[in-house]
Design an enzyme around this catalytic site. Structure first.
Site, PDB file in Angstrom:
ATOM      1  N   SER A  27      83.552  15.430 -81.584  1.00  0.00           N
ATOM      2  CA  SER A  27      83.148  15.504 -80.186  1.00  0.00           C
ATOM      3  C   SER A  27      81.665  15.213 -80.018  1.00  0.00           C
ATOM      4  CB  SER A  27      83.441  16.917 -79.659  1.00  0.00           C
ATOM      5  OG  SER A  27      82.836  17.157 -78.411  1.00  0.00           O
ATOM      6  N   TYR A  51      81.430  25.280 -80.602  1.00  0.00           N
ATOM      7  CA  TYR A  51      82.386  24.188 -80.789  1.00  0.00           C
ATOM      8  C   TYR A  51      81.724  23.013 -81.503  1.00  0.00           C
ATOM      9  CZ  TYR A  51      85.778  20.559 -79.421  1.00  0.00           C
ATOM     10  OH  TYR A  51      86.694  19.523 -79.411  1.00  0.00           O
ATOM     11  N   LYS A  82      82.553  21.488 -85.272  1.00  0.00           N
ATOM     12  CA  LYS A  82      82.927  20.081 -85.441  1.00  0.00           C
ATOM     13  C   LYS A  82      81.991  19.392 -86.432  1.00  0.00           C
ATOM     14  CE  LYS A  82      86.528  19.338 -82.761  1.00  0.00           C
ATOM     15  NZ  LYS A  82      87.821  18.864 -83.325  1.00  0.00           N
TER      16      LYS A  82
END
Length: 339
Positions: free
Chosen positions: A130, A154, A158
Protein backbone atom coordinates in the site's frame (compact mmCIF):
# COMPACT_ATOMS: atom_id res chain seq x y z
CA UNK A 1 2.87 -28.94 -11.96
CA UNK A 2 2.70 -29.97 -15.59
CA UNK A 3 3.56 -27.44 -18.26
CA UNK A 4 -0.09 -27.04 -19.29
CA UNK A 5 -1.53 -26.67 -15.78
CA UNK A 6 -1.58 -23.50 -13.68
CA UNK A 7 -2.09 -23.69 -9.93
CA UNK A 8 -2.75 -20.35 -8.25
CA UNK A 9 -3.25 -19.83 -4.51
CA UNK A 10 -5.22 -16.74 -3.49
CA UNK A 11 -5.30 -15.85 0.20
CA UNK A 12 -7.89 -13.39 1.42
CA UNK A 13 -10.02 -14.91 -1.34
CA UNK A 14 -13.33 -14.15 0.38
CA UNK A 15 -12.69 -10.43 0.14
CA UNK A 16 -13.82 -8.23 -2.70
CA UNK A 17 -10.40 -8.01 -4.38
CA UNK A 18 -9.84 -11.75 -4.05
CA UNK A 19 -13.21 -12.55 -5.55
CA UNK A 20 -12.72 -10.24 -8.53
CA UNK A 21 -9.17 -11.54 -9.05
CA UNK A 22 -10.26 -15.17 -9.27
CA UNK A 23 -12.74 -14.31 -12.01
CA UNK A 24 -10.10 -12.31 -13.90
CA UNK A 25 -7.59 -15.17 -13.66
CA UNK A 26 -10.11 -17.46 -15.36
CA UNK A 27 -10.12 -15.08 -18.33
CA UNK A 28 -6.33 -14.81 -18.56
CA UNK A 29 -5.01 -16.61 -21.68
CA UNK A 30 -1.54 -16.79 -20.13
CA UNK A 31 -2.85 -18.83 -17.20
CA UNK A 32 -4.04 -22.03 -18.93
CA UNK A 33 -5.94 -24.90 -17.30
CA UNK A 34 -6.35 -22.91 -14.11
CA UNK A 35 -6.63 -24.71 -10.78
CA UNK A 36 -7.45 -22.35 -7.91
CA UNK A 37 -6.67 -22.78 -4.22
CA UNK A 38 -8.86 -20.23 -2.44
CA UNK A 39 -8.17 -19.53 1.22
CA UNK A 40 -9.59 -17.22 3.86
CA UNK A 41 -10.61 -17.24 7.49
CA UNK A 42 -14.23 -16.88 6.36
CA UNK A 43 -16.14 -18.97 3.86
CA UNK A 44 -15.05 -18.61 0.23
CA UNK A 45 -17.29 -19.07 -2.80
CA UNK A 46 -15.51 -20.25 -5.95
CA UNK A 47 -16.49 -18.91 -9.38
CA UNK A 48 -19.06 -21.09 -11.12
CA UNK A 49 -17.42 -23.87 -13.11
CA UNK A 50 -13.93 -23.19 -11.76
CA UNK A 51 -11.57 -25.96 -10.70
CA UNK A 52 -11.13 -24.85 -7.13
CA UNK A 53 -10.01 -26.17 -3.76
CA UNK A 54 -11.48 -24.20 -0.86
CA UNK A 55 -9.53 -23.91 2.39
CA UNK A 56 -11.01 -22.09 5.39
CA UNK A 57 -8.05 -21.32 7.61
CA UNK A 58 -6.51 -18.88 10.07
CA UNK A 59 -3.27 -17.95 8.32
CA UNK A 60 -1.66 -16.83 11.57
CA UNK A 61 -1.43 -20.56 12.40
CA UNK A 62 1.58 -22.39 10.94
CA UNK A 63 -0.22 -25.72 10.52
CA UNK A 64 -3.14 -24.02 8.78
CA UNK A 65 -0.74 -22.38 6.31
CA UNK A 66 0.90 -25.76 5.62
CA UNK A 67 -2.47 -27.16 4.55
CA UNK A 68 -2.62 -24.69 1.65
CA UNK A 69 0.17 -26.66 -0.03
CA UNK A 70 -1.46 -30.07 0.53
CA UNK A 71 -4.65 -29.84 -1.52
CA UNK A 72 -5.38 -32.18 -4.40
CA UNK A 73 -3.82 -29.58 -6.73
CA UNK A 74 -0.40 -29.78 -5.07
CA UNK A 75 2.09 -26.95 -4.72
CA UNK A 76 0.98 -23.71 -6.40
CA UNK A 77 3.14 -22.00 -9.00
CA UNK A 78 1.80 -18.56 -8.02
CA UNK A 79 0.54 -17.08 -4.75
CA UNK A 80 -1.46 -13.89 -4.44
CA UNK A 81 -1.15 -12.81 -0.79
CA UNK A 82 -4.17 -10.58 -0.26
CA UNK A 83 -4.98 -11.30 3.39
CA UNK A 84 -4.86 -8.36 5.74
CA UNK A 85 -6.42 -6.10 8.34
CA UNK A 86 -7.14 -2.74 6.77
CA UNK A 87 -5.64 0.60 7.78
CA UNK A 88 -8.09 1.86 10.43
CA UNK A 89 -8.51 -1.67 11.78
CA UNK A 90 -4.73 -1.96 12.19
CA UNK A 91 -4.56 1.36 13.94
CA UNK A 92 -7.35 0.47 16.38
CA UNK A 93 -6.14 -3.10 17.08
CA UNK A 94 -2.36 -3.02 16.87
CA UNK A 95 -1.70 -6.60 17.97
CA UNK A 96 -4.23 -8.13 15.59
CA UNK A 97 -2.78 -6.02 12.78
CA UNK A 98 0.70 -7.39 13.47
CA UNK A 99 -0.51 -10.98 13.55
CA UNK A 100 -2.41 -10.74 10.29
CA UNK A 101 -0.35 -8.22 8.33
CA UNK A 102 3.11 -9.48 9.35
CA UNK A 103 3.04 -12.89 11.03
CA UNK A 104 0.71 -14.56 8.52
CA UNK A 105 2.74 -13.18 5.61
CA UNK A 106 5.98 -14.51 7.06
CA UNK A 107 4.44 -17.96 7.59
CA UNK A 108 3.16 -17.97 4.00
CA UNK A 109 6.48 -16.81 2.53
CA UNK A 110 8.39 -19.40 4.52
CA UNK A 111 6.05 -22.17 3.41
CA UNK A 112 6.43 -21.03 -0.20
CA UNK A 113 10.20 -21.13 0.19
CA UNK A 114 10.31 -24.72 1.47
CA UNK A 115 7.48 -26.15 -0.64
CA UNK A 116 8.94 -24.60 -3.77
CA UNK A 117 12.37 -26.03 -2.98
CA UNK A 118 10.83 -29.46 -2.49
CA UNK A 119 9.47 -29.48 -6.04
CA UNK A 120 12.48 -27.71 -7.54
CA UNK A 121 11.09 -24.34 -8.55
CA UNK A 122 10.57 -20.78 -7.34
CA UNK A 123 7.01 -19.90 -6.46
CA UNK A 124 5.84 -16.49 -7.66
CA UNK A 125 4.75 -14.57 -4.58
CA UNK A 126 2.63 -11.51 -5.38
CA UNK A 127 2.17 -9.37 -2.30
CA UNK A 128 -0.31 -6.51 -2.14
CA UNK A 129 1.15 -3.58 -0.23
CA UNK A 130 0.00 0.00 0.00
CA UNK A 131 0.95 3.64 -0.40
CA UNK A 132 0.44 3.74 3.38
CA UNK A 133 4.13 2.76 3.70
CA UNK A 134 4.90 6.44 3.06
CA UNK A 135 4.73 9.29 5.53
CA UNK A 136 6.61 12.25 6.91
CA UNK A 137 8.13 14.90 4.63
CA UNK A 138 7.71 13.75 1.04
CA UNK A 139 8.75 15.12 -2.34
CA UNK A 140 6.08 16.59 -4.59
CA UNK A 141 6.22 13.41 -6.67
CA UNK A 142 7.13 10.00 -5.24
CA UNK A 143 9.64 8.02 -7.29
CA UNK A 144 11.14 4.53 -6.82
CA UNK A 145 13.96 6.21 -4.86
CA UNK A 146 11.65 7.78 -2.27
CA UNK A 147 12.23 6.27 1.19
CA UNK A 148 9.20 4.74 2.91
CA UNK A 149 8.59 6.08 6.44
CA UNK A 150 5.07 5.04 7.50
CA UNK A 151 3.05 7.00 10.04
CA UNK A 152 0.52 4.30 10.84
CA UNK A 153 0.37 0.70 12.01
CA UNK A 154 -0.94 -0.55 8.67
CA UNK A 155 1.85 1.04 6.64
CA UNK A 156 4.45 -0.15 9.15
CA UNK A 157 3.25 -3.76 8.87
CA UNK A 158 3.12 -3.62 5.08
CA UNK A 159 6.67 -2.29 4.94
CA UNK A 160 7.89 -5.06 7.25
CA UNK A 161 6.34 -7.67 4.97
CA UNK A 162 7.79 -5.98 1.89
CA UNK A 163 11.28 -6.35 3.38
CA UNK A 164 10.66 -10.06 3.90
CA UNK A 165 9.49 -10.54 0.31
CA UNK A 166 12.51 -8.65 -1.00
CA UNK A 167 14.98 -10.60 1.15
CA UNK A 168 13.49 -14.00 0.31
CA UNK A 169 13.66 -13.02 -3.36
CA UNK A 170 17.27 -11.82 -3.08
CA UNK A 171 18.24 -15.15 -1.56
CA UNK A 172 16.54 -17.10 -4.33
CA UNK A 173 13.85 -18.58 -2.08
CA UNK A 174 10.85 -17.15 -3.98
CA UNK A 175 10.10 -14.96 -7.00
CA UNK A 176 8.55 -11.99 -5.21
CA UNK A 177 6.50 -9.15 -6.69
CA UNK A 178 5.35 -6.34 -4.40
CA UNK A 179 2.48 -4.12 -5.50
CA UNK A 180 1.97 -0.85 -3.64
CA UNK A 181 -1.66 -0.14 -4.36
CA UNK A 182 -3.24 3.29 -4.74
CA UNK A 183 -6.56 3.89 -3.00
CA UNK A 184 -9.08 1.98 -5.10
CA UNK A 185 -12.24 3.84 -6.07
CA UNK A 186 -15.05 3.04 -6.40
CA UNK A 187 -15.21 -0.15 -4.33
CA UNK A 188 -18.61 -1.89 -4.49
CA UNK A 189 -20.38 -3.52 -1.57
CA UNK A 190 -20.31 -2.56 2.08
CA UNK A 191 -17.72 -0.10 3.42
CA UNK A 192 -14.39 -1.64 4.41
CA UNK A 193 -12.47 -0.92 7.61
CA UNK A 194 -9.95 1.19 5.72
CA UNK A 195 -9.17 4.77 6.63
CA UNK A 196 -9.64 5.72 2.98
CA UNK A 197 -12.95 3.83 2.61
CA UNK A 198 -14.84 7.13 2.51
CA UNK A 199 -13.26 7.87 -0.88
CA UNK A 200 -15.50 5.15 -2.29
CA UNK A 201 -18.40 5.74 0.09
CA UNK A 202 -19.02 9.33 -0.91
CA UNK A 203 -19.63 8.10 -4.46
CA UNK A 204 -21.09 4.64 -3.93
CA UNK A 205 -23.82 5.50 -1.43
CA UNK A 206 -25.18 8.65 -3.13
CA UNK A 207 -25.39 6.81 -6.47
CA UNK A 208 -27.62 4.30 -4.66
CA UNK A 209 -29.73 7.04 -3.10
CA UNK A 210 -28.15 6.54 0.35
CA UNK A 211 -26.63 9.20 2.59
CA UNK A 212 -22.83 9.09 2.88
CA UNK A 213 -20.57 10.52 5.55
CA UNK A 214 -17.48 12.46 4.48
CA UNK A 215 -14.99 12.49 7.38
CA UNK A 216 -12.97 15.31 5.85
CA UNK A 217 -14.15 18.87 6.39
CA UNK A 218 -17.40 20.29 7.73
CA UNK A 219 -18.99 21.59 4.52
CA UNK A 220 -18.46 21.89 0.78
CA UNK A 221 -16.58 25.11 1.44
CA UNK A 222 -14.08 23.53 3.85
CA UNK A 223 -10.43 23.86 2.80
CA UNK A 224 -9.92 20.29 4.07
CA UNK A 225 -11.68 19.09 0.89
CA UNK A 226 -8.52 19.99 -1.01
CA UNK A 227 -6.92 16.88 0.51
CA UNK A 228 -5.45 15.00 -2.46
CA UNK A 229 -5.20 11.22 -2.87
CA UNK A 230 -3.55 8.76 -5.25
CA UNK A 231 -6.33 6.72 -6.84
CA UNK A 232 -6.99 3.89 -9.29
CA UNK A 233 -10.14 2.21 -10.54
CA UNK A 234 -11.01 -1.38 -9.59
CA UNK A 235 -10.91 -2.45 -13.23
CA UNK A 236 -7.38 -1.18 -13.82
CA UNK A 237 -6.13 -2.49 -10.47
CA UNK A 238 -7.30 -6.03 -11.16
CA UNK A 239 -5.79 -5.97 -14.64
CA UNK A 240 -2.51 -4.95 -13.03
CA UNK A 241 -2.71 -7.93 -10.66
CA UNK A 242 -2.67 -10.13 -13.76
CA UNK A 243 0.16 -8.14 -15.34
CA UNK A 244 2.23 -8.68 -12.17
CA UNK A 245 2.11 -12.43 -12.70
CA UNK A 246 3.65 -12.19 -16.16
CA UNK A 247 6.41 -9.58 -15.81
CA UNK A 248 9.75 -11.33 -16.51
CA UNK A 249 11.83 -11.40 -13.33
CA UNK A 250 14.81 -9.78 -15.02
CA UNK A 251 12.79 -6.63 -15.82
CA UNK A 252 12.48 -5.59 -12.17
CA UNK A 253 15.11 -3.43 -10.54
CA UNK A 254 17.86 -5.73 -9.22
CA UNK A 255 17.68 -4.31 -5.69
CA UNK A 256 13.91 -4.37 -5.10
CA UNK A 257 10.70 -5.99 -6.29
CA UNK A 258 8.56 -3.05 -5.18
CA UNK A 259 6.31 -1.51 -7.83
CA UNK A 260 4.04 1.44 -7.08
CA UNK A 261 1.05 0.71 -9.29
CA UNK A 262 0.01 3.53 -11.62
CA UNK A 263 -2.71 5.89 -10.50
CA UNK A 264 -3.96 9.44 -10.77
CA UNK A 265 -4.40 12.34 -8.36
CA UNK A 266 -7.73 13.77 -7.24
CA UNK A 267 -8.83 15.81 -4.24
CA UNK A 268 -11.93 15.07 -2.19
CA UNK A 269 -13.46 18.22 -3.69
CA UNK A 270 -12.68 17.06 -7.24
CA UNK A 271 -14.24 13.69 -6.50
CA UNK A 272 -17.46 15.34 -5.33
CA UNK A 273 -17.46 17.66 -8.34
CA UNK A 274 -17.09 14.63 -10.62
CA UNK A 275 -19.97 12.93 -8.81
CA UNK A 276 -22.17 15.97 -9.46
CA UNK A 277 -21.07 16.09 -13.10
CA UNK A 278 -22.10 12.47 -13.63
CA UNK A 279 -25.24 12.22 -11.48
CA UNK A 280 -26.41 15.85 -11.22
CA UNK A 281 -25.92 18.44 -8.47
CA UNK A 282 -28.81 17.15 -6.32
CA UNK A 283 -26.82 14.01 -5.52
CA UNK A 284 -24.58 16.11 -3.28
CA UNK A 285 -27.50 16.58 -0.87
CA UNK A 286 -26.75 13.01 0.25
CA UNK A 287 -23.29 13.99 1.55
CA UNK A 288 -23.06 14.67 5.29
CA UNK A 289 -19.84 16.07 6.73
CA UNK A 290 -18.42 14.77 10.03
CA UNK A 291 -14.78 15.76 10.24
CA UNK A 292 -12.67 12.94 11.74
CA UNK A 293 -9.17 14.12 12.71
CA UNK A 294 -7.75 10.56 12.92
CA UNK A 295 -8.89 9.64 9.41
CA UNK A 296 -7.75 12.98 8.05
CA UNK A 297 -4.31 12.67 9.71
CA UNK A 298 -3.67 9.20 8.32
CA UNK A 299 -4.88 9.90 4.78
CA UNK A 300 -3.04 13.23 4.62
CA UNK A 301 0.22 11.46 5.54
CA UNK A 302 0.01 9.42 2.33
CA UNK A 303 1.51 10.75 -0.91
CA UNK A 304 -0.83 11.91 -3.65
CA UNK A 305 1.47 12.04 -6.66
CA UNK A 306 3.73 9.33 -8.07
CA UNK A 307 5.95 8.99 -11.11
CA UNK A 308 4.31 6.29 -13.26
CA UNK A 309 7.34 5.83 -15.54
CA UNK A 310 8.75 2.65 -13.98
CA UNK A 311 5.50 0.66 -13.66
CA UNK A 312 4.43 1.65 -17.17
CA UNK A 313 7.80 0.40 -18.49
CA UNK A 314 6.99 -3.01 -16.96
CA UNK A 315 3.64 -3.17 -18.73
CA UNK A 316 1.34 -2.02 -15.94
CA UNK A 317 -1.72 0.03 -16.90
CA UNK A 318 -3.00 3.45 -15.84
CA UNK A 319 -6.49 4.97 -15.75
CA UNK A 320 -7.12 7.86 -18.11
CA UNK A 321 -9.45 10.83 -17.70
CA UNK A 322 -9.51 11.19 -13.91
CA UNK A 323 -12.58 10.65 -11.72
CA UNK A 324 -15.39 11.25 -14.23
CA UNK A 325 -14.95 8.03 -16.26
CA UNK A 326 -14.43 6.05 -13.04
CA UNK A 327 -17.74 7.32 -11.61
CA UNK A 328 -19.50 6.85 -14.95
CA UNK A 329 -18.45 3.19 -14.98
CA UNK A 330 -19.59 2.66 -11.40
CA UNK A 331 -22.93 4.32 -12.16
CA UNK A 332 -23.41 1.85 -15.03
CA UNK A 333 -22.57 -1.02 -12.68
CA UNK A 334 -25.13 0.21 -10.14
CA UNK A 335 -27.80 0.51 -12.80
CA UNK A 336 -26.98 -3.00 -14.04
CA UNK A 337 -27.18 -4.41 -10.51
CA UNK A 338 -23.47 -5.27 -10.42
CA UNK A 339 -22.49 -2.98 -7.56
Amino acid sequence: MSSDKSVVLVTGAAGWLGSVLTHELLLDPQTPNLHLILADITEVTAPAGAKAAIVQADLTDKEAVAQLFKTEFGVPDTIYALQGIMSRGSEDNFDLGLRVNVDSVRLLIDAARHEGAAVGRLIKFIFTSSLAVYGGPLPDVVTPLTIATPEGAYGMAKLMSELLVNEYTRRGFIDGRILRLPTIVVRPGVPSNATSAFMSGIVREPLKGIEAVCPVGTSFDSPELDLAAWLASPETTIKNFIVAKHVPAEKFYPHTRVVCLPGFTATVREELEALAAVAGPDVLKLIRFEDNPTNRRIVSSWPARFDNTYPLSLGFLADEGGMVPVIEQFKKDVEAGKA
